[in-house]
Write a protein that holds these residues in place. Sequence first.
Motif, short mmCIF file in Angstrom:
data_model
loop_
_atom_site.label_atom_id
_atom_site.label_comp_id
_atom_site.label_asym_id
_atom_site.label_seq_id
_atom_site.Cartn_x
_atom_site.Cartn_y
_atom_site.Cartn_z
N LYS A 399 73.34 91.21 5.44
CA LYS A 399 74.73 91.61 5.25
C LYS A 399 74.88 93.09 4.93
O LYS A 399 73.93 93.76 4.58
CB LYS A 399 75.34 90.79 4.11
N GLY A 400 76.10 93.55 5.03
CA GLY A 400 76.43 94.94 4.69
C GLY A 400 77.60 95.39 5.53
O GLY A 400 78.24 94.57 6.20
N SER A 401 77.91 96.69 5.50
CA SER A 401 79.06 97.15 6.29
C SER A 401 78.79 96.91 7.77
O SER A 401 79.68 96.57 8.54
CB SER A 401 79.36 98.62 6.00
N THR A 403 76.36 94.24 9.82
CA THR A 403 75.53 93.07 9.57
C THR A 403 74.63 92.84 10.77
O THR A 403 75.08 92.95 11.91
CB THR A 403 76.44 91.85 9.30
N SER A 418 85.02 95.51 7.29
CA SER A 418 85.80 96.57 6.64
C SER A 418 85.56 96.49 5.13
O SER A 418 85.08 95.47 4.63
CB SER A 418 87.28 96.40 6.95
N LEU A 421 86.12 93.57 2.61
CA LEU A 421 85.19 92.43 2.45
C LEU A 421 84.28 92.59 1.24
O LEU A 421 83.67 91.62 0.79
CB LEU A 421 84.30 92.33 3.68
N ALA A 422 84.16 93.82 0.77
CA ALA A 422 83.29 94.06 -0.38
C ALA A 422 84.02 93.59 -1.64
O ALA A 422 84.47 94.37 -2.47
CB ALA A 422 82.95 95.55 -0.47
N ALA A 424 84.01 90.22 -4.61
CA ALA A 424 83.15 89.14 -5.12
C ALA A 424 83.50 87.80 -4.49
O ALA A 424 84.66 87.42 -4.42
CB ALA A 424 83.30 89.05 -6.64
N GLY A 425 82.50 87.12 -4.01
CA GLY A 425 82.69 85.78 -3.45
C GLY A 425 82.86 85.74 -1.95
O GLY A 425 82.83 84.67 -1.34
N SER A 426 83.04 86.90 -1.31
CA SER A 426 83.26 86.84 0.14
C SER A 426 82.00 86.37 0.86
O SER A 426 82.08 85.70 1.88
CB SER A 426 83.76 88.18 0.68
N GLY A 427 80.84 86.69 0.31
CA GLY A 427 79.59 86.20 0.90
C GLY A 427 79.44 84.69 0.76
O GLY A 427 78.86 84.04 1.63
N ASP A 428 79.98 84.13 -0.32
CA ASP A 428 79.93 82.68 -0.50
C ASP A 428 80.77 81.98 0.57
O ASP A 428 80.39 80.95 1.12
CB ASP A 428 80.45 82.29 -1.90
N HIS A 455 84.49 86.08 9.99
CA HIS A 455 84.63 86.44 8.58
C HIS A 455 85.15 87.86 8.44
O HIS A 455 86.09 88.14 7.69
CB HIS A 455 83.23 86.29 7.95
N1 ADP Z 1 81.67 98.03 3.00
C1 ADP Z 1 81.66 96.87 3.67
N2 ADP Z 1 82.17 96.82 4.92
C2 ADP Z 1 82.17 95.65 5.59
N3 ADP Z 1 81.69 94.49 5.11
C3 ADP Z 1 81.17 94.48 3.90
C4 ADP Z 1 81.11 95.67 3.13
N4 ADP Z 1 80.54 95.34 1.95
C5 ADP Z 1 80.26 94.02 2.00
N5 ADP Z 1 80.63 93.50 3.17
C6 ADP Z 1 80.50 92.08 3.59
O1 ADP Z 1 81.03 91.29 2.54
C7 ADP Z 1 80.21 90.15 2.27
C8 ADP Z 1 79.67 90.28 0.83
O2 ADP Z 1 78.70 89.33 0.60
P1 ADP Z 1 77.82 89.33 -0.74
O3 ADP Z 1 77.21 90.66 -0.94
O4 ADP Z 1 76.93 88.15 -0.65
O5 ADP Z 1 78.91 89.13 -1.86
P2 ADP Z 1 79.16 87.93 -2.88
O6 ADP Z 1 77.81 87.51 -3.39
O7 ADP Z 1 80.03 88.50 -3.95
O8 ADP Z 1 79.83 86.85 -2.15
C9 ADP Z 1 79.15 90.17 3.36
O9 ADP Z 1 79.60 89.41 4.45
C10 ADP Z 1 79.06 91.64 3.76
O10 ADP Z 1 78.61 91.80 5.08
#
Ligand code: ADP
Length: 484
Positions: A399-401, A403, A418, A421-422, A424-428, A455
Amino acid sequence: MAFDAEATKRCSLMTPDAMAEADRRTIAAGTPETTLIDRAARASLRVLRSEFTRRPVTILCGPGNNGADGLRLGEMLVDAGWPIEVICLGEPPSAERHRGLDGRLRPTGTFAPGPGALVVDALFGAGLSRPVEGEARALIEKLEFAGASVLSIDLPSGIDGATGEVLGIAPQADVTVTFHRLKPGHLLGEGARRCGKVFCADIGLQYREGDASALHNAPELWRHLLANGARETHKYERGHTVVVGGPGFMGSASRLSAYGASVSGAGAVTYLAPLSSAEFAGTVFDAVMVRPMTGPEALEELAEGKASSIVIGPGMGHGALSRDCLHTALASGLPCVVDADALTLYEDEPSKLFSALHEGCVLTPHEGEFARLFKGVEGDKLSRAKAAAARCGATVLLKGSTTVIAGDGLPVINTNGSRSLATAGSGDVLAGLIGGILAQSVAPREAAAAGAWIHAEAARSAGPSLNADRLPRRIAGVIDRLVS
Ligand SMILES: Nc1ncnc2c1ncn2[C@@H]1O[C@H](COP(=O)(O)OP(=O)(O)O)[C@@H](O)[C@H]1O
Ligand SMILES: NC(=O)C1=CN([C@@H]2O[C@H](COP(=O)(O)OP(=O)(O)OC[C@H]3O[C@@H](n4cnc5c(N)ncnc54)[C@H](O)[C@@H]3O)[C@@H](O)[C@H]2O)[C@@H](O)CC1
Ligand SMILES: [K+]
């Protein structure tokens, strides 16, 4: 079921080496190199004219074909009456081949771009082979504070087209025009940040099976896999995801996963959790079925019965029950999403986890979890995801900006994320969504790609107030639009 074959060709990403090979093939088949340069320059001219108003243009040209594209573009701009100057690294171009540039060539030392100017960066493209130093570096350094607009041909000079890494230095482009197919370096790391707006022009190169090194994620790849079985009447034939919940206050992360699964198109979602959180979940869930568990037998029973995928890890905790459940989930052979606590349970002895994984599993680490689980795996994001997938024998979604998804077949790069998405909980929510897609008999790499795009798309038009609670509703909207 796999990605659409025609879309796979369109979404292919090619390394600089593969692009050079396609170039050679096309020339060998009878298209002169000058014709390709002409087409590349004409495409660059079209983009330049659509993106910038008439203004003084300085073209920085390197010693290879990237520079040749720049020189040819210069001639076209002269013909179009634009005020231009050309600065070449090394040998000046032959006066015979470039009569159109008579009187426009300047020495490198004169380069002093003003705030209103446009600089065309045609120093290095696919042929970049070492860090940018010396005169070339000095030219790019001058761009940094000049306030001029920059159009890069093929890549911002200094960006490694295979990885997106900066070799020495690279300018920040406003616009990049590339040819035939994007390269991974346009989408990864610094490359993604430095390209600005990217245009990809057709210059008549043939696509051949085996040219691609990765895919740029897009719905056309996997849209046909969604809502598979929608004509079946029975809910369990549309897929049944079991989300394993954690105890007490930790239950909220897994509830978000259950919400993610429940809007995925799967026919049923069961939330299986210790009594302490199952009781509460029962008061908040309506569509999601809730089952309490005292031991892993409850999961085993569901896995042997009606379940078709399992989501395990979010808010699960690191206790003995978590270990037992993880083993039961993986031993069931069902497609599994392995996230969060399930990734870190074995961080001190990852080989124990890896030996229990199978090819139906999708691991969804963020960078922190990845570093702990895949110690010693370094390099650009694409290489790391590929190495991790090979090491653990499952699909890895890093994951990350941006993926990256690596597993069976070409890796996939997802770029529609974008900042909203950053949160808390969006990864869940993502873990649950992918679990729900897996439950519908979609293969792991394909399900991960679909989940990552959907997503991110759900958050794309959202503002900073978006939170993970509201994400599932938006995901539902995206899926309904995709399959309607
Ligand atoms: N700057 C960003 N731009 C786009 N997507 C992001 C960015 N930062 C995080 N994400 C996405 O948001 C989600 C965050 O997941 P995670 O780090 O597991 O958070 P959490 O544990 O709080 O649910 C992932 O799908 C990641 O790809
Ligand atoms: N399909 C294609 O690949 C096509 C490519 N074209 C253009 O051709 C480019 C590729 O051309 P080339 O293969 O000639 O490569 P480049 O022009 O990108 O660069 C190669 C040249 O730069 C030198 N060089 C590399 N790294 C350097 C560094 N750090 N410092 C100093 N010198 C360095 C090399 O020695 C070589 O002379 C593409 O980027 C594109 O712009 C187009 O003309 C047409 C079609
Ligand atoms: K360039």
